[in-house]
Design a protein around this motif. Structure first.
Motif, PDB file in Angstrom:
ATOM      1  N   ARG A  53     -43.597  38.025 117.283  1.00 48.17           N
ATOM      2  CA  ARG A  53     -42.142  37.895 117.236  1.00 48.17           C
ATOM      3  C   ARG A  53     -41.657  37.856 115.795  1.00 48.17           C
ATOM      4  O   ARG A  53     -42.416  37.620 114.854  1.00 48.17           O
ATOM      5  N   VAL A  54     -40.359  38.069 115.634  1.00 51.97           N
ATOM      6  CA  VAL A  54     -39.719  37.924 114.345  1.00 51.97           C
ATOM      7  C   VAL A  54     -39.697  36.443 113.972  1.00 51.97           C
ATOM      8  O   VAL A  54     -39.505  35.573 114.828  1.00 51.97           O
ATOM      9  N   ASP A  57     -37.464  33.538 115.603  1.00 52.29           N
ATOM     10  CA  ASP A  57     -37.071  33.881 116.974  1.00 52.29           C
ATOM     11  C   ASP A  57     -37.949  33.101 117.947  1.00 52.29           C
ATOM     12  O   ASP A  57     -39.154  33.299 117.997  1.00 52.29           O
ATOM     13  N   SER A 226     -35.894  44.904 122.278  1.00 43.90           N
ATOM     14  CA  SER A 226     -36.535  45.845 121.369  1.00 43.90           C
ATOM     15  C   SER A 226     -36.498  47.247 121.958  1.00 43.90           C
ATOM     16  O   SER A 226     -36.358  47.436 123.164  1.00 43.90           O
ATOM     17  N   ASN A 255     -45.389  44.175 115.506  1.00 46.92           N
ATOM     18  CA  ASN A 255     -44.476  43.202 114.920  1.00 46.92           C
ATOM     19  C   ASN A 255     -43.066  43.575 115.354  1.00 46.92           C
ATOM     20  O   ASN A 255     -42.496  44.558 114.878  1.00 46.92           O
ATOM     21  N   LYS A 257     -39.111  43.888 115.929  1.00 46.48           N
ATOM     22  CA  LYS A 257     -37.906  43.781 115.133  1.00 46.48           C
ATOM     23  C   LYS A 257     -36.754  43.224 115.965  1.00 46.48           C
ATOM     24  O   LYS A 257     -35.659  43.044 115.474  1.00 46.48           O
ATOM     25  N   THR A 259     -34.464  40.560 117.707  1.00 48.91           N
ATOM     26  CA  THR A 259     -34.081  39.223 117.271  1.00 48.91           C
ATOM     27  C   THR A 259     -33.278  38.499 118.340  1.00 48.91           C
ATOM     28  O   THR A 259     -32.914  39.069 119.357  1.00 48.91           O
ATOM     29  N   SER A 299     -31.114  42.873 114.799  1.00 50.65           N
ATOM     30  CA  SER A 299     -31.936  43.997 114.371  1.00 50.65           C
ATOM     31  C   SER A 299     -31.576  45.208 115.229  1.00 50.65           C
ATOM     32  O   SER A 299     -31.581  45.133 116.453  1.00 50.65           O
ATOM     33  N   GLY A 402     -31.206  40.537 110.481  1.00 58.17           N
ATOM     34  CA  GLY A 402     -31.785  39.219 110.322  1.00 58.17           C
ATOM     35  C   GLY A 402     -31.067  38.374 109.290  1.00 58.17           C
ATOM     36  O   GLY A 402     -31.332  37.178 109.165  1.00 58.17           O
TER      37      GLY A 402
END
Length: 680
Positions: A53-54, A57, A226, A255, A257, A259, A299, A402
């Motif tokens: 996760r970001v 988040d 996402s 990974n 992005k 959010t 994001s 972000g």
């Protein structure tokens, strides 16, 4: 099957890394011949997909995994730690739907659909051999895996507004097709944040997080979904001697992005300010009320973009809504200021109104609650998030995903607040709320989700004077001046003249107002004397002072009604103190884990109120204490000194003055008497 070339390998890095994960799991270059270090033992053996996760988040996220293909003939590179060569084999379950989607996408370089190109290539489509060759995903990888984007919007429309990349179209359209027929195409795996064990291969991953149910503890916002991703698992390989190795280099990790955007709101000014932001939320009518709204920029990785402002179907959405009750007047659009701070930065850039954002205000006619008739303000950041010409994002070449959008909104507490005045028995908040609207589905970029951001309360208070005589009868016509002890200025009141009753306001005078002639009744229209700082007791003997902030006020009677002593020494003067008790509203406070910032967050609710008054300044018993904390004070006038409830310092002084006057009169009489005798 055909071993894929170096361009094929990029499918994982580009569909996944460039579209969503920004290159965190790109594969090493493949070689057609490969190496003999290790080979795949079982295409269906388990591998892993790890979804990170970001930072920051904490949203619970869920995903569907569709195993589109397996890899065969996998070999490592010369290091033995990364993939070297492999063959993509489409999962027969998805062959038909992949081919259907390919027919919906046109290769602009050839003018033909992907399906046409695929069926013309015998390496991937050949029905004249047995078994038939149907390997559409292998064709996609070989032909379009080298399509790369290295900047915003990472797989969505190019920043110049050009058509989506082939890979983005393929991932989006395939995701939509699978979601439309869940009976034929149930997900092969339910995935979550963290490590997931699944059969080895290439997966389409689509997020299924439900915005409506995004209610994890500590989350004030909801998730941005996402973009669909095509991801490679890790692989278990075995050499000729039976030694096993797990390939994790460049594969198996995403990974995100995506959010969880949030929006918060606080008061930044007030009656008394403690620290940088903490403020007592009480105001007098006519005071400015300042709010700060803080939102996380979502994001937009993999989301379409409308840089030219001409294609609404691809326009990203980011709006901040501010809605005020009718008692709060939001000024012109210039009362709104917007800044943007990139994630991890302390430097803010002020955005330009009508270039980076627009502001629209309207009367809230939709509400069925206390907000009806109030002001709805929309700060529309479409220009900024779509990187349109002249915007900060266009100049910087990126949207600060972000990062933080900070909006300052200036309001005025208007005289409509007279309907929401608080006293000890009823604490009535005057409310203002906010929300954040944003794109949340990559395949429906214009679909706006609105996330509430809480309410902030302000208050205004009242007290009442009742003028009476010694017998307890109410007295009209007494004149009072009211001084705010905080600045030593006397108050004036200008009554509302507009039809909606909002433009009445408290004002101030530098000097104490001069009393008018004594009268036995208040003026029929008190507007003029009030505006001059003179407040008359009405027919019922009362003076109601409504819409004041907390603090201490000195009440000075400057003229008694006709028929009552009008000597300054016998006109009451006293103080009234309004002392509210506030409790911080933690529901809108974003700093649960930061005690210092949490303590200075400007959002409070009134939980109690004390209204007290002093004795009259001469201690003659002319002022009665407010009973039961009601904020109602009785003030007495007398017709003669003998009616004074008690004799205090002023009474002594008064009698001393009278005594001196009598002595003086006696002496004068004696002198005159002597002169008279001498003249005889």
């Amino acid at each position: 099957m055909k071993a894929i070339s170096s361009s094929i390998t990029k499918v994982v890095a580009l569909i996944a890394a460039m579209i969503v994960a920004l290159g965190t799991f790109g594969l090493a270059a493949a070689h057609a011949d490969g190496y003999d270090t290790n080979t795949i033992a079982d295409p269906d053996a388990n591998g892993t997909i790890t979804i990170n996760r970001v930072s920051g988040d904490t949203q619970t996220r869920s995903f569907n995994g569709y195993r589109l293909a397996s890899l065969k003939d996998v070999k490592t590179d010369s290091t033995g730690t990364a993939l070297g060569s492999f063959t993509v084999e489409t999962n027969g379950k998805y062959t038909q739907v992949i081919e259907t989607v390919m027919g919906q996408i046109t290769d602009t370089s050839t003018g033909k659909t992907l399906l046409d190109g695929y069926k013309a290539n015998a390496w991937y489509y050949n029905t004249s051999v047995t078994p038939n060759i149907n390997n559409p995903l292998g064709y996609i990888a070989a032909t379009y895996g080298s399509v790369a984007e290295t900047a915003e919007p990472w797989g969505g429309d190019n920043a110049d507004g050009a058509k989506d990349t082939v890979m983005r179209q393929f991932a989006d359209k395939l995701s939509a097709a699978l979601a439309a027929d869940t009976t034929t195409y149930p997900a092969d795996a339910d995935l979550k944040i963290g490590s997931n064990t699944v059969p080895q291969g290439l997966y389409l991953i689509t997020e299924t997080t439900n915005l409506a149910n995004a209610t994890d503890p500590g989350i004030t916002g909801a998730a941005v979904n996402s973009a669909p991703m095509i991801v490679s698992t890790t692989y278990l390989l075995k050499d000729t001697a039976g030694n096993e190795a797990t390939i994790t280099t460049g594969v198996g990790t995403i990974n995100l992005k995506a959010t969880s955007p949030t929006i918060t709101k606080q008061l930044t000014n007030g009656n008394t300010v403690y620290g940088d932001a903490k403020a007592n939320p009480d105001f007098s009518i006519g005071d400015e009320v300042d709010y700060e709204l803080t939102a996380t920029i979502p994001s937009y990785t993999g989301y379409d973009i409308d840089t030219a402002g001409t294609d609404n179907t691809k326009a990203r959405v980011l709006k901040i809504y501010d809605v005020a009750e009718p008692s709060l007047t939001i000024g012109s659009a210039d009362s709104v200021t917007v800044t943007v701070t990139p994630d991890g930065s302390s430097t803010a850039t002020t955005l330009v109104k009508d270039t980076d954002y627009t502001v629209e205000t309207s009367t809230d006619s939709d509400s069925t609650d206390s907000y009806k008739g109030g002001t709805k303000t929309v700060i529309n950041l479409a220009n900024y998030v779509n990187m349109r010409a002249g915007t900060v994002s266009a100049k910087q070449g990126t949207v600060a995903s972000g990062g933080t959008i900070t909006v300052t909104v200036k309001a005025t507490l208007n005289s409509k607040a007279l309907e929401s005045v608080s006293d000890a028995s009823t604490k009535t908040p005057i409310k203002n709320k906010t929300s954040l609207g944003y794109s949340h589905q990559p395949n429906k970029v214009t679909d706006e989700h609105v996330q509430p951001g809480g309410e902030v309360n302000v208050y205004t208070y009242k007290f009442q004077i009742t003028k009476k005589n010694r017998e307890g009868d109410t007295l009209p016509g007494a004149q009072f001046a009211i001084k705010n002890n905080a600045d030593g200025k006397y108050l004036t009141w200008t009554a509302a003249t507009d039809t909606d009753g909002k433009n009445g306001t408290w004002g101030t005078l530098a000097d104490k107002p001069t009393a008018a002639a004594q009268t036995s009744a208040a003026p029929a229209d008190q507007s003029e004397p009030n505006a001059k700082g003179i407040f008359y007791s009405g027919a019922d003997g009362t003076v109601s002072l409504n819409g004041l902030k907390a603090g201490t006020y000195t009440i000075e009677e400057i003229a008694s009604p006709s028929g009552y002593l009008n000597i300054n020494a016998l006109l009451p003067s006293f103080t009234v103190t309004i002392t509210p008790t506030y409790e911080q509203d933690t529901s809108t406070n974003p700093y649960a884990n930061d005690a210092a910032k949490k303590a200075s967050w400007g959002d409070y609710s009134a939980t109690g109120l004390t209204i007290s008054n002093s004795k009259d300044s001469h201690d003659l018993g002319l002022v009665t204490a407010s009973t039961s904390n009601s904020g109602k004070v009785d003030v007495t006038n007398v017709t003669s000194v003998t009616q004074l409830p008690k004799t205090g310092a002023a009474g002594i002084a008064f009698f001393a003055i009278v005594g001196v006057a009598l002595i003086g009169a006696a002496a004068l009489f004696a002198v005159r008497a002597r002169k008279a005798r001498q003249a005889v």
